[in-house]
Design a protein around this motif. Structure first.
Motif, short mmCIF file in Angstrom:
data_model
loop_
_atom_site.label_atom_id
_atom_site.label_comp_id
_atom_site.label_asym_id
_atom_site.label_seq_id
_atom_site.Cartn_x
_atom_site.Cartn_y
_atom_site.Cartn_z
N ARG A 133 72.39 68.00 -13.02
CA ARG A 133 73.08 68.50 -11.79
C ARG A 133 74.24 68.27 -11.70
NH1 ARG A 133 69.84 71.93 -10.26
NH2 ARG A 133 70.87 71.63 -8.48
N SER A 170 76.69 71.21 -8.06
CA SER A 170 75.38 71.77 -8.23
C SER A 170 74.34 71.30 -6.31
CB SER A 170 74.29 71.57 -9.10
OG SER A 170 73.93 70.59 -9.51
N ASP A 171 75.03 70.59 -5.78
CA ASP A 171 73.99 70.07 -5.05
C ASP A 171 75.68 69.62 -4.61
OD1 ASP A 171 71.08 70.70 -5.89
OD2 ASP A 171 72.42 69.53 -7.33
N ALA A 222 73.07 77.06 -8.36
CA ALA A 222 72.40 76.47 -8.95
C ALA A 222 70.91 76.29 -9.13
CB ALA A 222 72.87 74.68 -8.64
N HIS A 225 69.99 78.99 -12.51
CA HIS A 225 70.64 78.58 -13.14
C HIS A 225 69.58 77.77 -13.87
CE1 HIS A 225 72.82 77.73 -16.43
NE2 HIS A 225 72.96 76.40 -16.52
N GLU A 226 68.69 76.62 -12.97
CA GLU A 226 68.23 75.93 -13.49
C GLU A 226 65.89 76.99 -13.79
OE1 GLU A 226 67.00 72.88 -11.06
OE2 GLU A 226 68.56 71.12 -11.97
#
Length: 227
Positions: A133, A170-171, A222, A225-226
């Motif tokens: 991340r 991502s966050d 994101a 993607h994970e």
């Protein structure tokens, strides 16, 4: 009410930003005091101590004095966490905002209305994010009491979210206290998710059950993607 604009922080804003931050934090004291008064252990204390004094001394006057002394003590305790936090920030990141945010791969924005700073928010990269991340942390969201209800807080949060998207994070994460219910409602309405909570350390913060809530705003790209 004059319209507002959101722009990046400049050195000339420092005094107004610090004043806004300090006032905003201390505004939470009355709410914290009311919160503390409703805690079961507080209600028990306010009942048991005066009764014990009456039983021991036989004096109702002394019991009343004790009751009001306890209220004063609780008011001081409710003020202490915010007073300590303001003092800490003014000695650390808020002492030099340009160095702490703009020169540290983050940013800091103000909302300006009528030539005055009426809102603020900062953001910094998380130093040790979870594996895989890339996280940005939101700090010090605040809007002056005279300019609330105009969507300034939402606009400031959106500015942070857009910055994070543009920088490939991502966050976006943040922490706020259980006392700040309006902030909690705002974050949840904007799509932030509660991802944890903990009690602040220290005897005073333990006594008033000063709980901190951790929020995360994961960007959909994101998450995909994970997967």
């Amino acid at each position: 009410m004059a319209p507002y604009q959101i722009r990046q922080y400049q050195e000339r804003d420092h005094k107004q930003v610090v004043d806004l931050f300090s006032r905003g934090m201390m505004e939470h004291v009355p709410t914290t005091f009311r919160y503390v008064l409703l805690l079961p252990k507080t209600l028990l204390l306010l009942f048991v101590m005066p009764v014990a004094i009456v039983l021991v001394s036989g004096s109702w006057l002394l019991a009343v004095v004790c009751f009001f002394f306890l209220l004063l003590l609780l008011r001081l305790l409710a003020r202490q966490p915010f007073k300590e936090y303001v003092a800490l920030c003014l000695q650390t990141d808020m002492a030099d905002i340009t160095k702490s945010y703009l020169n540290a791969h983050g940013s800091f924005w103000v909302a300006e209305s009528g030539g005055q700073v009426v809102g603020m928010v900062g953001a910094l990269p998380v130093k040790d994010p979870p594996l895989g991340r890339k996280q940005l942390q939101l700090f010090h969201l605040s809007v002056s009491s005279q300019h609330r209800g105009l969507g300034i807080a939402k606009a400031l949060v959106r500015t942070v979210l857009q910055f994070a998207r543009d920088q490939g994070y991502s966050d976006v994460v943040l922490e706020t206290s259980i006392i700040q219910q309006s902030a909690i409602a705002l974050y949840e309405a904007m799509g932030f998710q509660r991802t944890g909570n903990y009690l602040e350390t220290g005897i005073i913060k333990w006594l008033i059950e000063f709980s901190i809530i951790h929020f995360t705003y994961p960007f959909p790209s994101a998450q995909k993607h994970e997967l």
